[in-house]
Design a protein around this motif. Structure first.
Motif, PDB file in Angstrom:
ATOM      1  N   GLY A 152     -36.059 -28.387  -7.472  1.00 22.30           N
ATOM      2  CA  GLY A 152     -36.193 -28.951  -6.086  1.00 22.30           C
ATOM      3  C   GLY A 152     -36.670 -28.245  -5.375  1.00 22.30           C
ATOM      4  O   GLY A 152     -36.264 -28.250  -3.495  1.00 22.30           O
ATOM      5  N   LYS A 153     -37.475 -27.751  -5.218  1.00 22.43           N
ATOM      6  CA  LYS A 153     -38.852 -27.546  -4.548  1.00 22.43           C
ATOM      7  C   LYS A 153     -40.284 -28.074  -5.147  1.00 22.43           C
ATOM      8  O   LYS A 153     -40.473 -27.647  -6.013  1.00 22.43           O
ATOM      9  CB  LYS A 153     -38.803 -26.228  -4.316  1.00 22.43           C
ATOM     10  CG  LYS A 153     -37.763 -24.764  -4.264  1.00 22.43           C
ATOM     11  CD  LYS A 153     -38.311 -23.715  -3.973  1.00 22.43           C
ATOM     12  CE  LYS A 153     -38.807 -23.005  -5.232  1.00 22.43           C
ATOM     13  NZ  LYS A 153     -38.263 -22.550  -6.202  1.00 22.43           N
ATOM     14  N   GLU A 208     -31.244 -26.561   1.732  1.00 20.91           N
ATOM     15  CA  GLU A 208     -32.503 -26.971   2.123  1.00 20.91           C
ATOM     16  C   GLU A 208     -33.278 -27.054   3.632  1.00 20.91           C
ATOM     17  O   GLU A 208     -34.400 -27.216   4.062  1.00 20.91           O
ATOM     18  CB  GLU A 208     -32.641 -28.655   2.212  1.00 20.91           C
ATOM     19  CG  GLU A 208     -33.275 -29.574   1.457  1.00 20.91           C
ATOM     20  CD  GLU A 208     -33.670 -29.196   0.100  1.00 20.91           C
ATOM     21  OE1 GLU A 208     -34.811 -29.437  -0.295  1.00 20.91           O
ATOM     22  OE2 GLU A 208     -32.742 -28.804  -0.593  1.00 20.91           O
ATOM     23  N   GLN A 211     -34.425 -23.205   3.007  1.00 24.20           N
ATOM     24  CA  GLN A 211     -35.093 -22.958   1.759  1.00 24.20           C
ATOM     25  C   GLN A 211     -36.168 -22.353   1.594  1.00 24.20           C
ATOM     26  O   GLN A 211     -36.977 -22.679   1.809  1.00 24.20           O
ATOM     27  CB  GLN A 211     -35.123 -23.999   0.944  1.00 24.20           C
ATOM     28  CG  GLN A 211     -35.635 -24.802  -0.609  1.00 24.20           C
ATOM     29  CD  GLN A 211     -36.457 -25.741  -0.782  1.00 24.20           C
ATOM     30  OE1 GLN A 211     -35.469 -26.672  -1.772  1.00 24.20           O
ATOM     31  NE2 GLN A 211     -37.378 -26.304  -1.441  1.00 24.20           N
ATOM     32  N   GLN A 272     -33.926 -22.036  -5.003  1.00 21.06           N
ATOM     33  CA  GLN A 272     -33.297 -23.311  -4.936  1.00 21.06           C
ATOM     34  C   GLN A 272     -33.531 -23.738  -6.573  1.00 21.06           C
ATOM     35  O   GLN A 272     -35.189 -23.612  -6.944  1.00 21.06           O
ATOM     36  CB  GLN A 272     -33.639 -24.925  -4.118  1.00 21.06           C
ATOM     37  CG  GLN A 272     -32.614 -25.916  -4.983  1.00 21.06           C
ATOM     38  CD  GLN A 272     -32.721 -27.277  -4.636  1.00 21.06           C
ATOM     39  OE1 GLN A 272     -33.793 -27.868  -3.411  1.00 21.06           O
ATOM     40  NE2 GLN A 272     -31.978 -27.851  -5.158  1.00 21.06           N
ATOM     41  N   TYR A 285     -28.681 -24.033  -5.119  1.00 19.97           N
ATOM     42  CA  TYR A 285     -29.467 -23.430  -3.768  1.00 19.97           C
ATOM     43  C   TYR A 285     -28.166 -21.221  -4.401  1.00 19.97           C
ATOM     44  O   TYR A 285     -27.640 -21.308  -4.956  1.00 19.97           O
ATOM     45  CB  TYR A 285     -29.016 -23.122  -2.037  1.00 19.97           C
ATOM     46  CG  TYR A 285     -29.333 -24.554  -2.064  1.00 19.97           C
ATOM     47  CD1 TYR A 285     -30.853 -24.715  -1.449  1.00 19.97           C
ATOM     48  CD2 TYR A 285     -28.631 -25.610  -2.135  1.00 19.97           C
ATOM     49  CE1 TYR A 285     -31.062 -25.559  -1.568  1.00 19.97           C
ATOM     50  CE2 TYR A 285     -29.405 -26.722  -2.145  1.00 19.97           C
ATOM     51  CZ  TYR A 285     -30.534 -27.367  -1.736  1.00 19.97           C
ATOM     52  OH  TYR A 285     -31.140 -28.086  -1.386  1.00 19.97           O
TER      53      TYR A 285
END
Ligand SMILES: [Ca+2]
Ligand SMILES: [Ca+2]
Length: 342
Positions: A152-153, A208, A211, A272, A285
């Motif tokens: 997710g990153k 998001e 994050q 995340q 998250y």
């Protein structure tokens, strides 16, 4: 003659490609963390070989992952690990994790680092190459490196390669600028009323938006105090049906102090780690709490210790055998490549 010109052009073009085409490109964290509607990276669709990112260093890496080398060959076992988070400043509302691991060979990567090679790597990364200053949370820094998307990153890392061409570089811009003020939020900023995660690919709300940044989750309580320990995950709730995972990292205060009770605020770094395989990039998250100073009201660090007594290791304003016992328990331990570097 014409052929000679073409050859000359090709030689010049190749040289240009070698020297300039792979130059690192300066980007904002906001540009770097852009995602598609399913949470995959859109920056990575056509990104440069290396990027340059600037911002405030949010953590001391040893508070989050253990850098102690361990070359054991075992599937996915990374041995020593080192990770920092850099938060963008001003309008650059995003942040980026930068990760290093020792045993890439235990996963999808190149060979692993030997213990000596690993220590040399983090010895270099813990210090500004121009001044030998040891980086610490709150410094303004610049990172230059390659990157990979994970969970997710988009992370700056070595692409799991030990070849030095994949090294990333960390430089000091200004020491001790100070940590950014955490943005104050509640679980309603992260979860819908039915306790599902808010995912916004435009990154204007939800996990998001926060994050890889420093946040303060206000007015929650800990559901499972029995799980309180370093390197574990606990759950907090707002008492209105929303819950959220809080990862307790390796900070010494988490082992030293009791789990706070009642209604508290929690200060940490939003992360995340998307669950499942293939991962659901709209979920996962969690808040990383690096350390705790035992204040009882805020799970996190105030950044200011009272007492001013040398030897008061547990900061209870008295120097006694309890301090000595903690000292004795950890006698002669050293932190890999913060001391004995050169
Ligand atoms: Ca994400
Ligand atoms: Ca004491």
């Amino acid at each position: 003659m014409k052929r000679g010109l073409i050859v000359l052009f090709l030689v010049i073009f190749s040289f240009y490609q070698m020297v300039f085409a792979d130059q690192p490109v300066e980007v904002t964290h906001w540009q770097f963390q852009a995602v598609h509607t399913d949470g995959t990276s859109s920056f990575d669709d056509n990104g440069p070989w290396q990027v340059i990112l600037e911002g405030i260093l949010l953590n001391n890496p040893e508070q989050w992952l253990d850098p102690t080398p361990d070359p054991t060959v075992s599937p996915w076992f990374m041995g020593g690990e080192w990770e920092i988070v850099i938060q963008g400043e001003g309008d650059d509302h995003a942040g980026t994790f930068c990760w290093m691991g020792q045993n890439y060979g235990n996963g999808p990567g190149s060979d692993s680092y030997s213990n000596e090679e690993w220590l040399a790597e983090i010895c270099r990364l813990n210090r500004d190459p121009n001044t030998a200053y040891i980086f610490r949370a709150g410094d303004r820094v610049r990172v230059t490196g390659t990157y990979l998307f994970y969970g997710g990153k988009l992370n700056v890392n070595e692409n799991h390669q030990t070849d030095s061409m994949f090294d990333f570089k960390l430089e000091l811009i200004k020491p001790s600028v100070g940590l950014p003020q955490p943005e104050e939020i509640t679980l309603a900023d992260l979860k819908h009323a039915d306790d599902t995660e808010i995912f916004d690919p435009a990154r204007l709300t939800g996990g998001e938006y926060y994050q890889s940044r420093r946040v303060r989750i206000n007015r929650v309580s800990i559901v499972d105090p029995e799980n309180w320990a370093p390197n574990t995950t606990i759950t907090v709730t707002d008492g209105q049906g929303r819950t959220f995972p809080v990862v307790l990292a390796l900070g010494e205060g988490i082992a030293r102090y009791e789990c706070p009770t009642g209604t508290i605020d929690v200060i940490g770094i939003m992360d995340q780690k998307a669950p499942g395989y293939p991962a659901d990039l709209t979920k996962g998250y969690r808040l990383l709490v690096l350390d705790y100073d035992g204040n009882g009201l805020v799970l996190g660090e105030s950044g200011s210790v009272r007492g001013n007594l040398p030897g008061d290791i547990n900061h209870d304003f008295v120097v006694n055998l309890v301090d000595l016992a903690e000292l004795a328990e950890h006698w002669m331990i050293s932190r890999a490549r913060l001391c004995d570097c050169f």
